[in-house]
Write an enzyme that holds these catalytic residues in place. Structure first.
Site, PDB file in Angstrom:
ATOM      1  CG  ASN A  41      -0.407  -0.245   2.524  1.00  0.00           C
ATOM      2  OD1 ASN A  41       0.622  -0.894   2.657  1.00  0.00           O
ATOM      3  ND2 ASN A  41      -1.056   0.267   3.545  1.00  0.00           N
ATOM      4  CD  GLU A  43      -1.639   4.632   4.608  1.00  0.00           C
ATOM      5  OE1 GLU A  43      -1.154   5.496   5.372  1.00  0.00           O
ATOM      6  OE2 GLU A  43      -2.287   3.638   5.009  1.00  0.00           O
ATOM      7  CB  CYS A  52      -5.161  -1.476  -1.828  1.00  0.00           C
ATOM      8  SG  CYS A  52      -6.483  -0.816  -0.807  1.00  0.00           S
ATOM      9  CD  GLU A  54      -5.180  -6.096  -1.354  1.00  0.00           C
ATOM     10  OE1 GLU A  54      -4.724  -4.932  -1.273  1.00  0.00           O
ATOM     11  OE2 GLU A  54      -5.845  -6.623  -0.453  1.00  0.00           O
ATOM     12  CB  CYS A  85     -10.636  -3.066   0.639  1.00  0.00           C
ATOM     13  SG  CYS A  85     -10.085  -2.422  -0.948  1.00  0.00           S
ATOM     14  CB  CYS A  88      -8.452  -4.981  -3.359  1.00  0.00           C
ATOM     15  SG  CYS A  88      -7.416  -3.506  -3.253  1.00  0.00           S
TER      16      CYS A  88
HETATM   17  N1  THU Z   1      -5.219  -1.712   2.532  1.00  0.00           N
HETATM   18  C1  THU Z   1      -4.655  -2.481   1.563  1.00  0.00           C
HETATM   19  O1  THU Z   1      -3.538  -2.212   1.115  1.00  0.00           O
HETATM   20  N2  THU Z   1      -5.351  -3.550   1.111  1.00  0.00           N
HETATM   21  C2  THU Z   1      -6.588  -3.915   1.562  1.00  0.00           C
HETATM   22  O2  THU Z   1      -7.221  -4.774   0.983  1.00  0.00           O
HETATM   23  C3  THU Z   1      -7.123  -3.284   2.776  1.00  0.00           C
HETATM   24  C4  THU Z   1      -6.536  -1.955   3.087  1.00  0.00           C
HETATM   25  C5  THU Z   1      -4.490  -0.535   3.010  1.00  0.00           C
HETATM   26  C6  THU Z   1      -5.074   0.770   2.547  1.00  0.00           C
HETATM   27  C7  THU Z   1      -4.557   1.715   3.606  1.00  0.00           C
HETATM   28  O3  THU Z   1      -3.261   2.155   3.213  1.00  0.00           O
HETATM   29  C8  THU Z   1      -4.415   0.852   4.839  1.00  0.00           C
HETATM   30  O4  THU Z   1      -4.480  -0.498   4.415  1.00  0.00           O
HETATM   31  C9  THU Z   1      -5.521   1.087   5.871  1.00  0.00           C
HETATM   32  O5  THU Z   1      -6.773   1.002   5.300  1.00  0.00           O
END
Ligand code: THU
Length: 132
Positions: A41, A43, A52, A54, A85, A88
């Protein structure tokens, strides 16, 4: 589940840029050729611009010229195996068949496996755009 896929997800997770949530995620997909593509991920201070793990793995696979996922692994430092999520799930379903296995894992070694169909039942697909 071949351990190398989860190892790739675990390793790439270390590179996650997650200063706002503090929640680092690693993902790895195996393509039809057997190659592994991984992502973490990333941000952003403008929160909605974050991506994310994925999404990163899928983008790496497509950039390399591949379009078929045969296996997925996702890992995070969560109390229970981390599920992808909603967005994803749709991104993975674009390139993976319904029977593709997704291994979700915690850093401490707990795992859970589900298929893409389990994760996204009734998925919107290209066939839904066929005209009646
Ligand atoms: N996140 C992912 O990278 N993949 C997911 O499927 C769930 C959430 C990340 C997004 C964000 O940077 C952090 O987790 C908190 O939501």
């Amino acid at each position: 589940m071949t351990p190398d896929l989860l190892t790739s997800a675990r390793e790439v997770r270390e590179n996650a840029h997650a200063p706002y949530s503090g929640f680092k995620v690693g993902a790895a997909v195996r393509s039809a050729s057997g190659e592994i593509y991984s992502g973490c991920n990333v941000e952003n201070v403008a929160y909605p611009q974050g991506t994310c793990a994925e999404a990163g793995a899928v983008a790496a696979m497509v950039a390399a010229g591949e379009t078929e996922i045969v296996e997925v692994a996702i890992i995070a430092d969560s109390p229970t195996p981390v599920p992808p999520c909603g967005g994803c799930r749709q991104k993975l379903a674009e390139f993976g068949a319904g029977n593709v296995l997704v291994t979700m894992a915690t850093l401490s070694g707990e795992t859970r496996r589900m298929t893409l169909d389990d994760l996204l039942p009734g998925a919107f697909a290209a066939t839904h755009m066929d005209r009646s």
